[in-house]
Design an enzyme around this catalytic site. Structure first.
Site, mmCIF file in Angstrom:
data_model
loop_
_atom_site.group_PDB
_atom_site.id
_atom_site.type_symbol
_atom_site.label_atom_id
_atom_site.label_comp_id
_atom_site.label_asym_id
_atom_site.label_seq_id
_atom_site.Cartn_x
_atom_site.Cartn_y
_atom_site.Cartn_z
ATOM 1 N N CYS A 31 26.757 -26.857 19.603
ATOM 2 C CA CYS A 31 26.571 -27.528 18.321
ATOM 3 C C CYS A 31 27.874 -28.223 17.946
ATOM 4 O O CYS A 31 28.942 -27.618 17.995
ATOM 5 C CB CYS A 31 26.170 -26.529 17.256
ATOM 6 N N CYS A 282 36.526 -11.462 7.904
ATOM 7 C CA CYS A 282 35.402 -12.384 7.761
ATOM 8 C C CYS A 282 35.334 -13.217 9.033
ATOM 9 O O CYS A 282 36.365 -13.445 9.675
ATOM 10 C CB CYS A 282 35.629 -13.273 6.537
ATOM 11 N N ASP A 283 34.153 -13.673 9.411
ATOM 12 C CA ASP A 283 34.090 -14.434 10.664
ATOM 13 C C ASP A 283 34.570 -15.875 10.504
ATOM 14 O O ASP A 283 34.615 -16.625 11.472
ATOM 15 C CB ASP A 283 32.705 -14.363 11.313
ATOM 16 N N CYS A 327 36.006 -23.231 -16.001
ATOM 17 C CA CYS A 327 34.751 -23.914 -15.673
ATOM 18 C C CYS A 327 33.566 -23.219 -16.341
ATOM 19 O O CYS A 327 33.491 -21.984 -16.358
ATOM 20 C CB CYS A 327 34.559 -23.924 -14.158
ATOM 21 N N CYS A 333 29.464 -19.257 -9.599
ATOM 22 C CA CYS A 333 29.962 -19.537 -8.246
ATOM 23 C C CYS A 333 31.253 -18.806 -7.909
ATOM 24 O O CYS A 333 31.566 -18.622 -6.733
ATOM 25 C CB CYS A 333 30.151 -21.033 -8.029
ATOM 26 N N CYS A 337 33.325 -20.119 -1.468
ATOM 27 C CA CYS A 337 33.967 -19.478 -0.317
ATOM 28 C C CYS A 337 35.433 -19.899 -0.211
ATOM 29 O O CYS A 337 35.750 -21.091 -0.267
ATOM 30 C CB CYS A 337 33.231 -19.848 0.961
#
Length: 383
Positions: A31, A282-283, A327, A333, A337
């Site tokens: 990909c 984390c990946d 915000c 949110c 990430c």
């Protein structure tokens, strides 16, 4: 995954999900936007038998839920082989305590899923995440085999086969520059396949020089994509199709903590295990500074409770710029990430999410729906 362990041994995250790279970085596709292949180990063949048994035993010991969840990722996890997955299930049954159950999830590109695989998934009640980026054009622009061949037709064949055997399938659609401007077409495509569980994953491709790649979805397109599909879903498919981000958004109406790590105030509940037994925070952060330890020498509980993992998780909120703290949708949110926080605020402060404008637009757009749900919930509670 909760379990009645003493407080001092509880994992840092009540609900943790380990993404196990069971076949390492091996994959039968290339990909164009893959972020994990660079982390692959030359010549790796997957998690060794002895390490697999150690991991399964320690995962079950650390889990606190009645249902113990395992998540098999890649690369392409099916390259571990059907016999390898039969071995996984056998070890899980060996170590699973009486009165509890194991639930397996696998994220796959689908290319290897013949009838034997599908029969196995059905018999062992696997949940299969199938990567599919929408219509043929949207999917095949980036999701190609190692030989550069298209894969859309083969993925649809695997989907039909999975459905024939009654396997629960969740489609994972990466939202990128090749499909972000076609939200209606993408959503109608999944509706036509009678998909009941759907996740949209925005692509933010960070290049080696720190710039954002051309395949990345823009914040504006991400917002338009979400709002367009949300309206279609709200008008026709609430309760019929479960879309991860929309379900997470609706949690606010019921005062329920978000499950999706991207939207939580604190992250760190989705570490990743590589084929050598190394556990990383984390990946998306498979780097030496985020190495928590090795499953051979440390328990999952120890690593999830470690100072390094706590600091990693808490830094998500602590490092928010002032713009985010002020915000109106911060509670929805929580800055998104950390891997996507590559922009500067108007006053030059770092840490603004690349997708900020899109998330902000979507959460403001969805707020009346959430408020209506909350009012219905209050009325129901009062009756």
């Amino acid at each position: 995954m909760r379990r009645g362990t003493p407080p001092h041994t509880m994992p840092y995250m009540d609900n943790f999900q380990v993404l196990v790279k069971i076949a390492g970085g091996n994959c039968n596709m290339r990909c164009r936007y893959c972020y994990y292949l660079p982390y692959g180990i030359p010549g790796e063949t997957g998690l060794p038998d002895d390490l697999l048994e150690i991991y399964i035993r320690r995962h079950i010991e650390a889990s606190r839920d009645q249902t113990i969840g395992f998540s098999w990722h890649g690369g392409e996890p099916a390259l571990y082989g059907l016999d390898g997955f039969r071995k996984i299930v056998s070890l899980q049954k060996k170590y699973c305590p009486p009165g509890r159950r194991v639930l397996n999830g696998i994220q796959t590109n689908g290319l290897l899923l013949d009838d034997k695989w599908c029969e196995f998934f059905a018999g062992e009640q696997f949940i299969v995440g199938l990567s599919l980026d929408g219509t043929e054009r949207c999917h095949d622009c980036y999701r190609l085999t190692a030989a550069g061949e298209p894969t859309h037709r083969r993925v649809l064949e695997s989907l039909a086969r999975l459905k024939k055997y009654g396997v629960t399938v969740e489609c994972l659609c990466v939202v990128h520059a090749g499909n972000a401007q076609e939200p209606k077409e993408v959503y109608e495509f999944f509706r036509s396949l009678d998909i009941r569980w759907l996740t949209f994953l925005p692509l933010v491709e960070i290049m080696p020089d720190g710039t954002v790649g051309e395949r990345t979805v823009s914040g504006e397109d991400w917002g338009e994509f979400l709002c367009t599909i949300f309206d279609m879903w709200r008008d026709r498919d609430v309760g019929v199709i479960q879309i991860q981000l929309f379900e997470e958004t609706a949690r606010a109406a019921f005062g329920v903590e978000k499950a999706h790590c991207v939207l939580r105030k604190t992250c760190g509940g989705v570490p990743t295990l590589d084929s050598r037994g190394n556990l990383y925070s984390c990946d998306h952060f498979v780097r030496p500074e985020y190495l928590l330890g090795n499953i051979r020498t440390s328990t999952l509980t120890e690593m999830l409770n470690s100072a390094g993992q706590k600091n990693f998780g808490q830094a998500k909120f602590q490092r928010l710029p002032v713009k985010c703290r002020n915000c109106p949708v911060l509670d929805m949110c929580n800055g998104g990430c950390p891997k996507d926080r590559v922009l500067l605020s108007e006053d030059g402060e770092p840490g603004v999410n690349w997708l900020c404008s899109g998330f902000r637009r979507f959460f403001l757009h969805a707020r009346p729906f959430v408020q209506a749900l909350a009012e219905l919930h209050r009325q129901h509670e009062c009756t």
